[in-house]
Motif scaffolding. Sequence first.
Motif, PDB file in Angstrom:
ATOM      1  N   ILE A   1     -47.408  11.468  12.205  1.00 45.57           N
ATOM      2  CA  ILE A   1     -46.533  11.814  12.938  1.00 45.57           C
ATOM      3  C   ILE A   1     -47.192  13.141  13.823  1.00 45.57           C
ATOM      4  O   ILE A   1     -47.847  14.335  13.012  1.00 45.57           O
ATOM      5  N   TYR A   2     -47.662  12.726  14.397  1.00 46.75           N
ATOM      6  CA  TYR A   2     -48.396  13.807  15.666  1.00 46.75           C
ATOM      7  C   TYR A   2     -47.343  14.639  17.076  1.00 46.75           C
ATOM      8  O   TYR A   2     -46.546  14.259  17.201  1.00 46.75           O
ATOM      9  N   THR A   3     -47.574  16.094  16.662  1.00 45.07           N
ATOM     10  CA  THR A   3     -46.897  16.809  18.015  1.00 45.07           C
ATOM     11  C   THR A   3     -47.565  17.313  19.097  1.00 45.07           C
ATOM     12  O   THR A   3     -47.919  17.263  20.078  1.00 45.07           O
ATOM     13  N   TYR A   4     -48.719  18.144  18.508  1.00 45.94           N
ATOM     14  CA  TYR A   4     -49.612  19.244  19.311  1.00 45.94           C
ATOM     15  C   TYR A   4     -50.712  18.197  19.450  1.00 45.94           C
ATOM     16  O   TYR A   4     -51.685  17.428  20.706  1.00 45.94           O
ATOM     17  N   TYR A   5     -51.258  17.615  17.954  1.00 45.78           N
ATOM     18  CA  TYR A   5     -52.400  16.853  18.456  1.00 45.78           C
ATOM     19  C   TYR A   5     -52.144  15.256  18.896  1.00 45.78           C
ATOM     20  O   TYR A   5     -51.412  15.142  18.482  1.00 45.78           O
ATOM     21  N   SER A   6     -53.588  15.266  19.642  1.00 50.37           N
ATOM     22  CA  SER A   6     -53.870  13.423  19.630  1.00 50.37           C
ATOM     23  C   SER A   6     -54.036  12.989  18.778  1.00 50.37           C
ATOM     24  O   SER A   6     -54.727  12.708  17.810  1.00 50.37           O
ATOM     25  N   LYS A   7     -53.157  11.806  18.794  1.00 52.92           N
ATOM     26  CA  LYS A   7     -53.560  11.007  17.516  1.00 52.92           C
ATOM     27  C   LYS A   7     -54.534  10.216  17.894  1.00 52.92           C
ATOM     28  O   LYS A   7     -55.199   9.165  16.794  1.00 52.92           O
ATOM     29  N   GLU A   8     -55.094  10.421  19.461  1.00 51.74           N
ATOM     30  CA  GLU A   8     -56.350   9.431  19.286  1.00 51.74           C
ATOM     31  C   GLU A   8     -57.263   9.852  19.016  1.00 51.74           C
ATOM     32  O   GLU A   8     -58.789   9.540  18.514  1.00 51.74           O
ATOM     33  N   ILE A   9     -57.796  11.431  19.357  1.00 54.13           N
ATOM     34  CA  ILE A   9     -59.011  12.289  18.679  1.00 54.13           C
ATOM     35  C   ILE A   9     -58.279  12.660  16.713  1.00 54.13           C
ATOM     36  O   ILE A   9     -59.522  11.871  16.232  1.00 54.13           O
ATOM     37  N   TYR A  10     -57.161  13.125  17.036  1.00 53.62           N
ATOM     38  CA  TYR A  10     -57.361  12.751  15.150  1.00 53.62           C
ATOM     39  C   TYR A  10     -57.087  12.548  14.697  1.00 53.62           C
ATOM     40  O   TYR A  10     -56.332  12.605  13.522  1.00 53.62           O
ATOM     41  N   GLY A  11     -56.377  11.225  14.739  1.00 56.53           N
ATOM     42  CA  GLY A  11     -55.752   9.875  13.632  1.00 56.53           C
ATOM     43  C   GLY A  11     -56.614   9.648  12.622  1.00 56.53           C
ATOM     44  O   GLY A  11     -57.977  10.257  12.815  1.00 56.53           O
ATOM     45  N   ALA A  12     -56.086   8.585  11.472  1.00 53.12           N
ATOM     46  CA  ALA A  12     -56.395   8.157  10.621  1.00 53.12           C
ATOM     47  C   ALA A  12     -57.751   6.570  11.266  1.00 53.12           C
ATOM     48  O   ALA A  12     -56.891   6.113  12.336  1.00 53.12           O
ATOM     49  N   VAL A  13     -58.691   6.714  10.690  1.00 55.85           N
ATOM     50  CA  VAL A  13     -59.941   6.136  11.161  1.00 55.85           C
ATOM     51  C   VAL A  13     -60.208   4.826  10.140  1.00 55.85           C
ATOM     52  O   VAL A  13     -60.948   3.281  10.256  1.00 55.85           O
ATOM     53  N   TYR A  14     -59.856   4.556   8.680  1.00 56.59           N
ATOM     54  CA  TYR A  14     -60.005   4.070   7.966  1.00 56.59           C
ATOM     55  C   TYR A  14     -58.923   2.716   7.850  1.00 56.59           C
ATOM     56  O   TYR A  14     -58.201   2.708   7.832  1.00 56.59           O
TER      57      TYR A  14
ATOM     58  N   ASN B   1     -46.927  14.743   8.503  1.00 60.47           N
ATOM     59  CA  ASN B   1     -48.204  15.310   9.995  1.00 60.47           C
ATOM     60  C   ASN B   1     -49.208  15.244   9.542  1.00 60.47           C
ATOM     61  O   ASN B   1     -49.585  14.763   8.786  1.00 60.47           O
ATOM     62  N   ASP B   2     -50.377  15.460  10.808  1.00 60.20           N
ATOM     63  CA  ASP B   2     -51.230  14.797  10.573  1.00 60.20           C
ATOM     64  C   ASP B   2     -52.187  16.455   9.241  1.00 60.20           C
ATOM     65  O   ASP B   2     -52.296  17.398   9.931  1.00 60.20           O
ATOM     66  N   THR B   3     -52.592  16.222   8.238  1.00 65.14           N
ATOM     67  CA  THR B   3     -52.834  17.045   7.677  1.00 65.14           C
ATOM     68  C   THR B   3     -54.015  16.390   6.077  1.00 65.14           C
ATOM     69  O   THR B   3     -53.856  15.210   6.016  1.00 65.14           O
ATOM     70  N   GLY B   4     -54.107  17.135   5.645  1.00 62.26           N
ATOM     71  CA  GLY B   4     -55.824  16.608   5.068  1.00 62.26           C
ATOM     72  C   GLY B   4     -55.432  15.675   3.767  1.00 62.26           C
ATOM     73  O   GLY B   4     -55.569  14.283   3.795  1.00 62.26           O
ATOM     74  N   PRO B   5     -53.823  15.355   3.703  1.00 59.36           N
ATOM     75  CA  PRO B   5     -53.353  14.381   2.098  1.00 59.36           C
ATOM     76  C   PRO B   5     -53.285  12.874   3.141  1.00 59.36           C
ATOM     77  O   PRO B   5     -53.372  12.233   3.162  1.00 59.36           O
ATOM     78  N   LEU B   6     -52.862  13.361   4.893  1.00 61.97           N
ATOM     79  CA  LEU B   6     -52.750  11.968   5.743  1.00 61.97           C
ATOM     80  C   LEU B   6     -54.305  10.901   5.475  1.00 61.97           C
ATOM     81  O   LEU B   6     -54.417   9.792   5.570  1.00 61.97           O
ATOM     82  N   HIS B   7     -55.454  11.957   5.225  1.00 61.49           N
ATOM     83  CA  HIS B   7     -56.868  11.710   5.856  1.00 61.49           C
ATOM     84  C   HIS B   7     -57.868  11.295   4.516  1.00 61.49           C
ATOM     85  O   HIS B   7     -58.414   9.976   4.087  1.00 61.49           O
ATOM     86  N   LEU B   8     -56.820  11.646   2.998  1.00 56.71           N
ATOM     87  CA  LEU B   8     -57.243  11.526   1.584  1.00 56.71           C
ATOM     88  C   LEU B   8     -56.654   9.971   1.648  1.00 56.71           C
ATOM     89  O   LEU B   8     -57.088   9.382   1.099  1.00 56.71           O
ATOM     90  N   ALA B   9     -55.069  10.096   1.679  1.00 55.23           N
ATOM     91  CA  ALA B   9     -54.953   8.761   1.687  1.00 55.23           C
ATOM     92  C   ALA B   9     -55.155   6.811   2.514  1.00 55.23           C
ATOM     93  O   ALA B   9     -55.655   6.348   1.952  1.00 55.23           O
TER      94      ALA B   9
END
Length: 72
Positions: free
Chosen positions: A29-42, A11-19
């Motif tokens: 895996i997003y349920t509540y928050y939007s993947k377009e706004i909070y998804g990985a960007v790099y 799910n969308d947590t700190g470890p996802l963004h660190l990886a």
Amino acid sequence: IISGSACYIGNDTGPLHLANFLGKPVLGIYTYYSKEIYGAVYGSSNYSVQNPKSIDEIKNEIDKMITRSTKI
């Protein structure tokens, strides 16, 4: 642990963004928050599923991630 991993799936947590920042392929895996706004960007190895209704939706994204990473 993350730097030694092949990818991150979760799910969308700190470890996802660190990886993602470390250049690992990620599947968010997003349920509540939007993947377009909070998804990985790099990078370009970012995969996501929004409100999956079945495990098959997640499996399809994992298959894409594996197929792409084996071509590189």
